[in-house]
Design a protein around this motif. Structure first.
Motif, PDB file in Angstrom:
ATOM      1  N   SER A  47       0.818  -1.205   0.000  1.00 49.35           N
ATOM      2  CA  SER A  47       0.000   0.000   0.000  1.00 49.35           C
ATOM      3  C   SER A  47       0.856   1.260   0.000  1.00 49.35           C
ATOM      4  CB  SER A  47      -0.904  -0.011   1.229  1.00 49.35           C
ATOM      5  OG  SER A  47      -1.654   1.170   1.321  1.00 49.35           O
ATOM      6  N   ASN A  48       0.368   2.261  -0.702  1.00 46.97           N
ATOM      7  CA  ASN A  48       1.017   3.564  -0.762  1.00 46.97           C
ATOM      8  C   ASN A  48       0.328   4.504   0.240  1.00 46.97           C
ATOM      9  OD1 ASN A  48       2.233   5.981  -1.506  1.00 46.97           O
ATOM     10  ND2 ASN A  48       1.144   6.153  -3.454  1.00 46.97           N
ATOM     11  N   PRO A  49       0.990   4.952   1.303  1.00 44.66           N
ATOM     12  CA  PRO A  49       2.438   4.912   1.519  1.00 44.66           C
ATOM     13  C   PRO A  49       2.919   3.902   2.559  1.00 44.66           C
ATOM     14  CG  PRO A  49       1.514   6.575   2.939  1.00 44.66           C
ATOM     15  CD  PRO A  49       0.345   5.944   2.222  1.00 44.66           C
ATOM     16  N   SER A  50       2.023   3.194   3.248  1.00 47.43           N
ATOM     17  CA  SER A  50       2.422   2.419   4.427  1.00 47.43           C
ATOM     18  C   SER A  50       3.261   1.204   4.090  1.00 47.43           C
ATOM     19  CB  SER A  50       1.181   1.981   5.213  1.00 47.43           C
ATOM     20  OG  SER A  50       0.488   0.955   4.510  1.00 47.43           O
ATOM     21  N   GLY A  51       3.159   0.707   2.851  1.00 44.02           N
ATOM     22  CA  GLY A  51       3.882  -0.502   2.470  1.00 44.02           C
ATOM     23  C   GLY A  51       3.226  -1.778   2.949  1.00 44.02           C
TER      24      GLY A  51
END
Length: 487
Positions: free
Chosen positions: A257-261
């Motif tokens: 996921s962008n930005p959490s990764g």
């Protein structure tokens, strides 16, 4: 005064989000301050987003079972602190987070004199030039046509369908709509299914373009906090949010996921998909980063594969595996849903570029190699960035992702992203403010550091951040902290 054009939150819904234990167990302080603190918490963490119209004082006092004077005092306290504002004849609103430029305008074209780290977009794949060479030969046979393919070239739609079949999802060309990149795909899907006043579940933090678009369509994002190390809690939180807010849509990025990764493991994604289907929530699945794993192992089952096909709409793109300048994205959906999206898209765009589509056909034919090359390059860049950060910024903490495009870093105490971004801008480094990844005032205590540039550029960027961090960037007061810098 300019209209804030906000969606509204009802008194019962807002009251349900206030922790009742804080009202019962206050330690002698005025009740209005307790309520004000709870409202500020909801605004700050994004549960109540900027520009949301708050309920009238009387309505909220009834839902909270307190006096109207108490609620009026709480509102007054928040107005004086800058969290909310009153608009005569219209109501009380959560103050906007400042005059933020549109997400796509933050970076602009790359400038040799500036380091652009706003967009997490890698340079072109070394396989792209050859694919464009093949496309330049094949396109000559199409010059006699009108040059439009409203749903996309059949051979490209079939190649994309084969890609999904290879991942275990039965798909035909009739399930694919080709678009001019993922942004066009997201816009077409949200514009089709977002009614005015609609609530859309989003993981929090999330991609800023979606928050902007939902708001422009008259909808409201309902944030669901995500911790990459506790995906079971994310599923439980999404279930609670669906029960409390009655959303019609959800937008999730289950892979890097962008930005959490964050990446949802198989059990979590199956449970989340089934949960959304049970609540009659149509899930928009953004798979733009799905092929950015560094480990080279088999991919996880696509989100929604175990639920009815009508429960999900999937978005894909070649922007991260190949190049952002190659404007080829797509929507995969059940035929009935796809027809509605295609009708919306036709009003916006006649066709994606035929030339880019022909190049995409060539690249899809060797997509395993495309993914391997991108993974090898990105792994080196990630490791380089991590080593630099640990050496030059030892007091910064972050999770090392197994794929994706960036590090998502909680900032040390006293450091704010909005201040860091403003100072970095004056030193020739463009960064995206953490505020942009939330729905309210959340994430000013986080900073995204992409590892999508060249190694020398990454070194220069991290060195600038390290100098600024060690020098101490002053934290602005609330009034200026809510205004993101123009970058």
């Amino acid at each position: 005064m300019e209209s804030l054009d906000a969606t509204a939150i009802s008194a019962p819904e807002l009251a349900a989000r206030i922790d009742p234990s804080t009202l019962r167990n206050r330690s002698g302080g005025p009740l209005y301050l307790v309520i004000a603190d709870e409202l500020r918490r909801l605004i700050e963490n994004g549960e109540v987003s900027a520009r949301t119209r708050l309920p009238a004082e009387r309505a909220l006092s009834i839902s909270l079972d307190v006096s109207r004077v108490t609620v009026a005092s709480a509102y007054r306290h928040l107005r004086e602190a800058g969290w909310i504002s009153a608009q005569r004849g219209s109501g009380t609103y959560v103050s906007p987070t400042g005059s933020l430029p549109a997400w796509g305008s933050l970076a602009g074209d790359r400038d040799a004199a500036r380091l652009e780290f706003v967009n997490a977009s890698p340079s072109a794949s070394p396989l792209l030039a050859e694919a464009y060479g093949v496309a330049s030969e094949r396109i000559q046979g199409r010059f006699a046509s009108g040059g439009y393919a409203p749903s996309g070239l059949f051979e490209l739609r079939e190649s994309i369908a084969a890609y999904y079949r290879g991942r275990g999802v039965p798909t035909t060309a009739d399930n694919i709509l080709v678009t001019s990149g993922a942004t066009d795909a997201i816009h077409a899907v949200l514009a089709t299914f977002t009614e005015p006043g609609a609530r859309v579940l989003v993981e929090h933090p999330t991609y800023p373009g979606v928050v902007e678009l939902v708001h422009s369509l008259g909808g409201r994002c309902i944030p669901v906090p995500i911790d990459p190390d506790d995906t079971d809690e994310f599923v439980a939180s999404a279930d609670r949010a669906a029960r409390q807010s009655a959303p019609t849509l959800a937008y999730f990025m289950p892979d890097f996921s962008n930005p959490s990764g964050a990446r949802l493991p198989l059990g979590s994604r199956r449970q989340l998909s089934a949960t959304m289907h049970r609540h009659a929530v149509l899930t928009i699945v953004d798979e733009v980063a799905a092929d950015l794993s560094f480990d080279g192992g088999p991919g996880i089952e696509p989100f929604g594969a175990a639920t009815p096909d009508i429960a999900t709409v999937t978005i894909g793109s070649m922007s991260k595996t190949v190049w952002g300048g190659m404007r080829v994205g797509w929507v995969r959906a059940e035929a009935g849903l796809l027809a509605r999206v295609a009708a919306t898209y036709a009003r916006r765009q006649l066709s994606a570029s035929i030339f880019d589509q022909l190049a995409a056909v060539e690249l899809m034919g060797k997509y395993d190699e495309v993914r391997r090359v991108r993974a090898d390059t990105s792994r080196v860049a990630r490791n380089h960035t991590v080593a630099l950060m640990r050496d030059l910024l030892p007091n910064w903490r972050f999770r090392v992702p197994d794929g994706g495009l960036a590090l998502w870093c909680p900032l040390p105490d006293g450091l704010r992203s909005s201040a860091l971004v403003a100072e970095a801008n004056s030193h020739g480094l463009l960064l995206a403010p953490g505020l942009r990844f939330g729905t309210g005032y959340a994430f000013d205590d986080h900073q995204r550091i992409p590892f999508t540039r060249s190694l020398p550029e990454i070194s220069s960027a991290v060195e600038i951040v390290a100098r600024l961090s060690s020098a101490g960037v002053p934290t602005p007061p609330l009034a200026s902290n809510t205004t993101a810098p123009v970058v």
